[in-house]
Scaffold this motif. Structure first.
Motif, mmCIF file in Angstrom:
data_model
loop_
_atom_site.group_PDB
_atom_site.id
_atom_site.type_symbol
_atom_site.label_atom_id
_atom_site.label_comp_id
_atom_site.label_asym_id
_atom_site.label_seq_id
_atom_site.Cartn_x
_atom_site.Cartn_y
_atom_site.Cartn_z
ATOM 1 N N LEU A 10 50.624 36.362 35.121
ATOM 2 C CA LEU A 10 49.427 36.584 34.296
ATOM 3 C C LEU A 10 48.186 36.835 35.145
ATOM 4 C CD1 LEU A 10 48.098 36.713 31.500
ATOM 5 C CD2 LEU A 10 47.784 34.226 31.624
ATOM 6 N N ASP A 11 47.723 35.812 35.865
ATOM 7 C CA ASP A 11 46.474 35.930 36.629
ATOM 8 C C ASP A 11 46.628 36.901 37.790
ATOM 9 O OD1 ASP A 11 45.315 34.063 34.961
ATOM 10 O OD2 ASP A 11 45.775 32.376 36.276
ATOM 11 N N HIS A 12 45.668 37.798 37.932
ATOM 12 C CA HIS A 12 45.631 38.814 38.991
ATOM 13 C C HIS A 12 46.662 39.925 38.781
ATOM 14 C CE1 HIS A 12 42.953 36.218 41.323
ATOM 15 N NE2 HIS A 12 43.801 35.230 41.130
ATOM 16 N N THR A 13 47.483 39.819 37.737
ATOM 17 C CA THR A 13 48.470 40.859 37.436
ATOM 18 C C THR A 13 48.088 41.595 36.167
ATOM 19 O OG1 THR A 13 50.279 39.684 38.561
ATOM 20 C CG2 THR A 13 50.901 41.293 36.884
ATOM 21 N N LEU A 14 47.939 40.863 35.073
ATOM 22 C CA LEU A 14 47.493 41.429 33.799
ATOM 23 C C LEU A 14 46.051 41.027 33.497
ATOM 24 C CD1 LEU A 14 50.658 40.585 31.646
ATOM 25 C CD2 LEU A 14 50.033 42.851 32.531
ATOM 26 N N TRP A 15 45.782 39.738 33.663
ATOM 27 C CA TRP A 15 44.463 39.163 33.351
ATOM 28 C C TRP A 15 43.652 39.128 34.632
ATOM 29 C CZ3 TRP A 15 41.557 34.572 34.088
ATOM 30 C CH2 TRP A 15 40.645 34.241 33.068
ATOM 31 N N ASP A 16 42.492 39.782 34.615
ATOM 32 C CA ASP A 16 41.694 39.937 35.836
ATOM 33 C C ASP A 16 40.940 38.639 36.132
ATOM 34 O OD1 ASP A 16 40.033 40.677 37.916
ATOM 35 O OD2 ASP A 16 39.644 42.672 37.114
ATOM 36 N N PHE A 17 41.606 37.767 36.881
ATOM 37 C CA PHE A 17 41.032 36.452 37.162
ATOM 38 C C PHE A 17 39.683 36.558 37.850
ATOM 39 C CE2 PHE A 17 40.127 32.779 39.738
ATOM 40 C CZ PHE A 17 40.426 31.716 38.907
ATOM 41 N N ASP A 18 39.582 37.413 38.855
ATOM 42 C CA ASP A 18 38.342 37.487 39.632
ATOM 43 C C ASP A 18 37.164 37.917 38.766
ATOM 44 O OD1 ASP A 18 39.928 36.770 41.717
ATOM 45 O OD2 ASP A 18 39.698 38.629 42.855
ATOM 46 N N ALA A 19 37.371 38.935 37.938
ATOM 47 C CA ALA A 19 36.291 39.407 37.062
ATOM 48 C C ALA A 19 35.906 38.350 36.043
ATOM 49 C CB ALA A 19 36.718 40.691 36.352
ATOM 50 N N ASN A 20 36.902 37.690 35.463
ATOM 51 C CA ASN A 20 36.625 36.662 34.453
ATOM 52 C C ASN A 20 35.984 35.425 35.066
ATOM 53 O OD1 ASN A 20 37.642 37.880 31.953
ATOM 54 N ND2 ASN A 20 39.611 37.864 32.988
ATOM 55 N N ALA A 21 36.432 35.060 36.269
ATOM 56 C CA ALA A 21 35.828 33.919 36.961
ATOM 57 C C ALA A 21 34.375 34.211 37.310
ATOM 58 C CB ALA A 21 36.620 33.590 38.221
ATOM 59 N N LYS A 22 34.106 35.433 37.720
ATOM 60 C CA LYS A 22 32.737 35.788 38.097
ATOM 61 C C LYS A 22 31.798 35.703 36.901
ATOM 62 C CE LYS A 22 30.068 39.130 40.755
ATOM 63 N NZ LYS A 22 30.111 40.373 41.565
ATOM 64 N N LEU A 23 32.239 36.198 35.756
ATOM 65 C CA LEU A 23 31.420 36.112 34.538
ATOM 66 C C LEU A 23 31.149 34.657 34.169
ATOM 67 C CD1 LEU A 23 33.146 38.870 32.366
ATOM 68 C CD2 LEU A 23 30.786 38.936 33.222
ATOM 69 N N THR A 24 32.172 33.823 34.299
ATOM 70 C CA THR A 24 32.034 32.407 33.938
ATOM 71 C C THR A 24 31.123 31.677 34.914
ATOM 72 O OG1 THR A 24 34.260 32.471 33.017
ATOM 73 C CG2 THR A 24 33.313 30.302 33.413
ATOM 74 N N LEU A 25 31.298 31.922 36.202
ATOM 75 C CA LEU A 25 30.450 31.270 37.202
ATOM 76 C C LEU A 25 28.998 31.730 37.093
ATOM 77 C CD1 LEU A 25 32.822 31.325 40.299
ATOM 78 C CD2 LEU A 25 32.007 29.293 39.091
ATOM 79 N N LEU A 26 28.789 32.993 36.750
ATOM 80 C CA LEU A 26 27.424 33.481 36.568
ATOM 81 C C LEU A 26 26.752 32.778 35.393
ATOM 82 C CD1 LEU A 26 25.185 35.406 37.418
ATOM 83 C CD2 LEU A 26 26.216 37.161 35.945
ATOM 84 N N ASP A 27 27.512 32.564 34.343
ATOM 85 C CA ASP A 27 27.001 31.822 33.188
ATOM 86 C C ASP A 27 26.606 30.406 33.605
ATOM 87 O OD1 ASP A 27 26.645 30.494 30.694
ATOM 88 O OD2 ASP A 27 27.960 31.928 29.717
ATOM 89 N N LEU A 28 27.475 29.731 34.377
ATOM 90 C CA LEU A 28 27.180 28.377 34.852
ATOM 91 C C LEU A 28 25.997 28.377 35.816
ATOM 92 C CD1 LEU A 28 30.789 27.003 35.467
ATOM 93 C CD2 LEU A 28 29.228 26.347 33.638
ATOM 94 N N TYR A 29 25.930 29.384 36.653
ATOM 95 C CA TYR A 29 24.841 29.507 37.625
ATOM 96 C C TYR A 29 23.489 29.527 36.917
ATOM 97 C CZ TYR A 29 22.134 31.546 41.506
ATOM 98 O OH TYR A 29 21.213 31.783 42.494
ATOM 99 N N ASN A 130 51.770 30.188 37.132
ATOM 100 C CA ASN A 130 51.497 28.897 37.750
ATOM 101 C C ASN A 130 50.281 28.203 37.132
ATOM 102 O OD1 ASN A 130 53.638 28.823 39.492
ATOM 103 N ND2 ASN A 130 52.488 29.385 41.314
ATOM 104 N N GLY A 131 49.717 28.776 36.122
ATOM 105 C CA GLY A 131 48.547 28.181 35.491
ATOM 106 C C GLY A 131 48.896 27.000 34.600
ATOM 107 N N PHE A 132 47.837 26.381 34.056
ATOM 108 C CA PHE A 132 47.992 25.217 33.195
ATOM 109 C C PHE A 132 48.296 25.665 31.760
ATOM 110 C CE2 PHE A 132 44.628 24.236 36.414
ATOM 111 C CZ PHE A 132 45.464 23.547 37.280
ATOM 112 N N GLU A 133 49.108 24.895 31.071
ATOM 113 C CA GLU A 133 49.653 25.265 29.759
ATOM 114 C C GLU A 133 48.572 25.703 28.764
ATOM 115 O OE1 GLU A 133 53.069 25.493 27.091
ATOM 116 O OE2 GLU A 133 53.006 25.139 29.237
ATOM 117 N N GLU A 134 47.645 24.814 28.463
ATOM 118 C CA GLU A 134 46.637 25.109 27.443
ATOM 119 C C GLU A 134 45.739 26.262 27.869
ATOM 120 O OE1 GLU A 134 43.120 22.799 24.886
ATOM 121 O OE2 GLU A 134 44.279 21.725 26.412
ATOM 122 N N VAL A 135 45.330 26.267 29.131
ATOM 123 C CA VAL A 135 44.431 27.305 29.636
ATOM 124 C C VAL A 135 45.070 28.682 29.540
ATOM 125 C CG1 VAL A 135 43.246 28.167 31.698
ATOM 126 C CG2 VAL A 135 43.206 25.728 31.179
#
Length: 231
Positions: A10-29, A130-135
């Protein structure tokens, strides 16, 4: 048709983890006013987070740390790079990050189209992550790709981690798939490709970043669109 069961990462293959993480971290920032606290360069903070996250996931896969430590430590280390030793802030960021990240829905180009193409050709599609079930379930639900997958095998649910053979055996068992009619598709050479190879499963290395490598997988593509030439 040689293959009947296609097991995607899933992550880095279909779901763009880096792009999604960046959006989330920017929101937190912005909401946690990290600039005022001393994080004066968001881009550097983001790059440092990715580097820490990558190293910690390697340690998690090897069994050296638990998931709870991984979740907080990646934030703690990214803050310490800016000389911010604030455990409460690191904990807060960890909790909010995990709440917000799965709501993001940036996929790699052609991900939805290729899944539709494969689904229409009557392949059985599954996830091994390898991710967490609920996430991970939140991610695929919010990205509107959940209906494509018959089985979603997570490290948490299977009590194993890629590249261990056990998670591939578990995936074959729950999906009622034979090894010879199954193939693993992923971006991580160690976890997905070498892991599947050691489990006796064919592989498609989805090499989004054009990484140099010596191992020769069953197939290699640089774009998800190229999967249509294989299947």
């Amino acid at each position: 048709m040689k293959y009947k069961h296609l097991f995607f990462d899933l992550d880095h293959t279909l779901w763009d983890f880096d792009a999604n993480a960046k959006l989330t971290l920017l929101d937190l920032y912005e909401t946690l006013e990290l600039k005022r606290r001393g994080v004066d360069d968001f881009e550097l903070f983001y790059r440092n987070y990715l580097a820490h996250n990558l190293k910690l996931w390697a340690r998690y896969r090897s069994g050296f740390i638990k998931q709870a430590e991984l979740r907080v430590k990646r934030m703690r280390l990214a803050l310490l790079d800016f000389k911010i030793a604030d455990e409460v802030l690191a904990e807060t960021m960890s909790v909010r990050f995990l709440d917000m990240l799965p709501t993001r829905n940036v996929l790699f180009p052609y991900a939805a189209e290729v899944l539709e193409y494969l689904h229409n050709k009557n392949y059985k599609l599954h996830l091994i992550t390898n991710g967490f079930e609920e996430v991970q379930h939140h991610k695929i639900n919010n990205s509107k790709i959940n209906h494509y997958f018959d089985q979603v095998i997570t490290s948490e649910g299977s009590n194993s981690l890629k590249p261990n053979k056990a998670i591939f055996d578990y995936a074959l068992n729950v999906s009622k798939a034979r090894l010879e009619e199954s193939i693993m598709l992923g971006d991580d050479l160690e976890a997905d490709i070498l892991g599947a190879h050691k489990a006796g499963m064919d592989q498609v290395f989805i090499n989004h970043i054009d990484a140099v490598h010596e191992f020769k997988p069953t197939y290699m593509v640089r774009s998800l669109k190229e999967l249509e030439a294989i299947f």
